[in-house]
Design an enzyme around this catalytic site. Structure first.
Site, PDB file in Angstrom:
ATOM      1  N   ASN A 103      -0.906  15.820   5.354  1.00 36.86           N
ATOM      2  CA  ASN A 103      -0.701  16.766   4.217  1.00 36.86           C
ATOM      3  C   ASN A 103      -0.958  17.962   4.752  1.00 36.86           C
ATOM      4  OD1 ASN A 103       0.038  14.229   3.032  1.00 36.86           O
ATOM      5  ND2 ASN A 103      -1.883  14.093   1.844  1.00 36.86           N
ATOM      6  N   HIS A 125       0.002  18.216  10.658  1.00 32.83           N
ATOM      7  CA  HIS A 125       1.174  18.882  10.168  1.00 32.83           C
ATOM      8  C   HIS A 125       0.752  20.315   9.497  1.00 32.83           C
ATOM      9  CE1 HIS A 125       3.756  14.809   9.694  1.00 32.83           C
ATOM     10  NE2 HIS A 125       3.418  15.446  11.128  1.00 32.83           N
ATOM     11  N   ASN A 141      -1.314   1.429  -0.545  1.00 34.22           N
ATOM     12  CA  ASN A 141      -0.321   2.064  -0.723  1.00 34.22           C
ATOM     13  C   ASN A 141       0.393   1.414  -2.032  1.00 34.22           C
ATOM     14  OD1 ASN A 141       2.549   3.190  -0.346  1.00 34.22           O
ATOM     15  ND2 ASN A 141       1.905   3.710   1.305  1.00 34.22           N
ATOM     16  N   GLU A 144       3.306   0.780  -2.342  1.00 35.02           N
ATOM     17  CA  GLU A 144       4.170  -0.329  -2.023  1.00 35.02           C
ATOM     18  C   GLU A 144       4.414  -0.660  -0.596  1.00 35.02           C
ATOM     19  OE1 GLU A 144       7.761   2.059  -3.275  1.00 35.02           O
ATOM     20  OE2 GLU A 144       7.763   2.888  -1.135  1.00 35.02           O
TER      21      GLU A 144
HETATM   22  P1  OAD Z   1       6.210   9.764   2.344  1.00 32.68           P
HETATM   23  O1  OAD Z   1       6.906  10.534   1.041  1.00 32.68           O
HETATM   24  O2  OAD Z   1       7.276   9.325   3.229  1.00 32.68           O
HETATM   25  O3  OAD Z   1       5.342   8.670   1.791  1.00 32.68           O
HETATM   26  C1  OAD Z   1       4.692   8.282   0.800  1.00 32.68           C
HETATM   27  C2  OAD Z   1       4.032   7.220   0.484  1.00 32.68           C
HETATM   28  O4  OAD Z   1       2.658   7.407  -0.277  1.00 32.68           O
HETATM   29  C3  OAD Z   1       4.887   6.170   0.181  1.00 32.68           C
HETATM   30  O5  OAD Z   1       4.680   5.126   1.199  1.00 32.68           O
HETATM   31  C4  OAD Z   1       4.438   5.797  -1.188  1.00 32.68           C
HETATM   32  O6  OAD Z   1       4.609   4.259  -1.451  1.00 32.68           O
HETATM   33  C5  OAD Z   1       3.044   6.029  -1.444  1.00 32.68           C
HETATM   34  N1  OAD Z   1       2.385   6.428  -2.585  1.00 32.68           N
HETATM   35  C6  OAD Z   1       3.136   7.072  -3.643  1.00 32.68           C
HETATM   36  N2  OAD Z   1       2.015   7.421  -4.568  1.00 32.68           N
HETATM   37  C7  OAD Z   1       0.982   6.685  -4.177  1.00 32.68           C
HETATM   38  C8  OAD Z   1      -0.315   6.427  -4.849  1.00 32.68           C
HETATM   39  N3  OAD Z   1      -0.736   6.906  -5.991  1.00 32.68           N
HETATM   40  N4  OAD Z   1      -1.161   5.905  -4.092  1.00 32.68           N
HETATM   41  C9  OAD Z   1      -0.826   5.314  -2.765  1.00 32.68           C
HETATM   42  N5  OAD Z   1       0.381   5.369  -2.311  1.00 32.68           N
HETATM   43  C10 OAD Z   1       1.132   6.121  -2.809  1.00 32.68           C
HETATM   44  O7  OAD Z   1       5.192  10.778   2.633  1.00 32.68           O
HETATM   45  P2  OAD Z   1       4.452  10.721   3.987  1.00 32.68           P
HETATM   46  O8  OAD Z   1       4.246   9.425   4.630  1.00 32.68           O
HETATM   47  O9  OAD Z   1       3.111  11.586   4.007  1.00 32.68           O
HETATM   48  O10 OAD Z   1       6.260  15.876   7.387  1.00 32.68           O
HETATM   49  O11 OAD Z   1       5.221  11.618   4.997  1.00 32.68           O
HETATM   50  C11 OAD Z   1       5.136  11.926   6.216  1.00 32.68           C
HETATM   51  C12 OAD Z   1       5.835  13.167   6.588  1.00 32.68           C
HETATM   52  O12 OAD Z   1       7.258  13.298   6.294  1.00 32.68           O
HETATM   53  C13 OAD Z   1       5.257  14.373   5.716  1.00 32.68           C
HETATM   54  O13 OAD Z   1       3.902  14.997   6.654  1.00 32.68           O
HETATM   55  C14 OAD Z   1       6.197  15.425   5.873  1.00 32.68           C
HETATM   56  C15 OAD Z   1       7.530  14.529   5.570  1.00 32.68           C
HETATM   57  O14 OAD Z   1       8.721  15.159   6.244  1.00 32.68           O
HETATM   58  C16 OAD Z   1       6.921  17.065   7.769  1.00 32.68           C
HETATM   59  O15 OAD Z   1       7.409  17.943   7.045  1.00 32.68           O
HETATM   60  C17 OAD Z   1       6.708  17.548   8.898  1.00 32.68           C
END
Ligand code: OAD
Length: 288
Positions: free
Chosen positions: A107, A124, A257, A259
Site C-alpha cells: 500500500n 510500492h 482475507n 475471500e
Molecule cells: P487487490 O485489490 O488486488 O486485492 C485486495 C484484496 O483484499 C482482495 O483479495 C480482497 O478480497 C481483500 N479484501 C477486501 N476487503 C477486505 C477486508 N476488509 N479485509 C480483508 N481483506 C479484504 O490489492 P493488492 O493485493 O494490494 O500495485 O494489489 C497489489 C497491487 O496491485 C497494488 O499494490 C497495486 C495494484 O496494481 C501497483 O499499482 C504497482
C-alpha cells in the site's frame, strides 16, 4: 470468530518466534480506500494500462488531461480523507508489544505509519512522498500541500499548459547539493545542485521495485516463524513471491482475507473475513 485451532496456534507460536505481516489494499478498504481488483475496485473504473503506467499517463495527458486530473483528484480525495482503522491499529500494537517484527506493505496510503507502526517496508512506495529521479532524495508531501495541489488541478483541469505549471510547482527540480565526489576539482568554489526532477515516489506498472525495500523484505522472512497475509489478492509480483519464498523456508502462513486468494491453498491457516475484525481479535487472543 477465529476457530479454536487457530487461536491455540496463535497463542503457542506468536510469542516464540518472529512474526511478519504482508499487507495489501484490503486492509485499507475499511478506511474508505477501494481495493484495486474485484467489484468496486479502482481498476474497474480506471484502466491500469493508462493510469498505472508511465506511457499511458503521458499519452493520455496529451490528449485528455482532464481524465488524468479526474483520476488524481479521485484517488487523492480518498487518501486524504482516510484514517487508520482497527486493523492498522492492531498491527501497530502488536509491534509495540514486540510480537510483530515488521510490516511489508504494497500500500502507498501511509496508514500503517499513521497508526503508529515503525518498521514498515514499502514495496510500492508512498503517495505522500516525492523523490528526485536523479539523486533519489525524498521529500514528504504534507497533507495541506496535497490538498492545495488537488484544488489547483481541479480548477485547471482542461488546460494542459496550466496543469503543467501547477505540476511543476509541486514536483520541482531538485536543489540537493551535488556531493564533492561528483564535483569536478575545478568547480570547488561553486556549489552545484542536482537539478533532477521530482516525481511521486510510487511504483507504476512495469517499474522495478525499490531494491533496498525488497531485499529488506526477504531478510525479514529469512528468520521468521509466521507470515500473516492480510488483504492482498497475491496476484502482483514480486510481492506475491514473498509467501512462496517464506513457505519454502518452513514459515507458517496465516491468511486473513474476505475471500480466497491466488495463494490460499498454500496457507497453513485461513481466516475468511474482514481484517478490521480479525486483527483486533488476534491481539485479544495474545493479551488474554
Ligand atoms: P487487490 O485489490 O488486488 O486485492 C485486495 C484484496 O483484499 C482482495 O483479495 C480482497 O478480497 C481483500 N479484501 C477486501 N476487503 C477486505 C477486508 N476488509 N479485509 C480483508 N481483506 C479484504 O490489492 P493488492 O493485493 O494490494 O500495485 O494489489 C497489489 C497491487 O496491485 C497494488 O499494490 C497495486 C495494484 O496494481 C501497483 O499499482 C504497482
Amino acid at each position: 470468530m477465529i476457530s479454536k485451532e487457530v487461536r491455540k496456534y496463535i497463542k503457542d507460536s506468536f510469542k516464540k518466534g518472529k512474526v511478519v505481516c504482508l499487507t495489501g489494499a484490503g486492509i485499507s478498504a475499511e478506511s474508505g480506500i477501494p481495493t484495486f481488483r474485484g467489484k468496486g475496485g479502482l481498476w474497474e473504473k480506471y484502466d491500469p494500462e493508462i493510469y498505472a503506467n508511465t506511457e499511458g499517463l503521458v499519452s493520455t495527458f496529451r490528449t485528455h488531461p482532464d481524465n488524468i486530473v479526474d483520476f488524481i483528484v479521485d484517488f487523492y480525495s480518498l487518501l486524504l480523507k482516510a484514517h487508520p482503522n482497527p486493523a492498522h491499529l492492531a498491527l501497530a500494537v502488536l509491534e509495540k508489544e514486540s510480537i510483530l517484527s515488521a510490516i511489508i506493505t504494497q500500500n502507498i496510503d501511509n496508514l500503517h505509519q499513521r497508526a503508529g507502526s515503525r518498521n514498515v517496508i514499502e514495496l510500492h512506495g508512498n503517495a505522500f512522498r516525492i523523490r528526485c529521479m536523479q539523486c533519489l532524495k525524498a521529500i514528504t508531501l504534507e497533507k495541506d500541500r496535497l490538498k492545495e495541489m488537488v484544488e489547483l488541478l481541479k480548477i485547471n483541469r482542461t488546460s494542459r499548459i496550466k496543469l503543467l505549471k501547477v505540476l511543476s510547482r509541486y514536483f520541482p527540480r531538485c536543489n540537493a547539493e551535488v556531493s564533492a565526489c561528483r564535483r569536478d576539482a575545478s568547480e570547488d568554489s561553486h556549489i552545484r545542485h542536482c537539478g533532477g526532477r521530482y516525481r511521486l515516489d510510487i511504483v507504476l506498472f512495469g517499474e522495478i521495485l525499490p531494491q533496498d525495500e525488497l531485499s529488506n523484505a526477504y531478510k525479514q522472512l529469512d528468520d521468521c516463524e509466521v507470515l500473516l497475509l492480510v488483504g492482498t489478492s497475491l496476484v502482483v509480483y514480486p510481492a506475491a513471491s514473498l509467501p512462496l519464498y517464506a513457505k519454502e523456508r518452513g514459515v507458517k502462513l496465516i491468511e486473513i482475507n474476505s475471500e480466497e486468494t491466488a495463494l490460499s491453498d498454500l496457507c497453513d491457516y485461513k481466516i475468511i473475513g474482514r481484517a478490521s475484525e480479525f486483527l483486533p481479535e488476534i491481539l485479544g487472543v495474545l493479551k488474554n
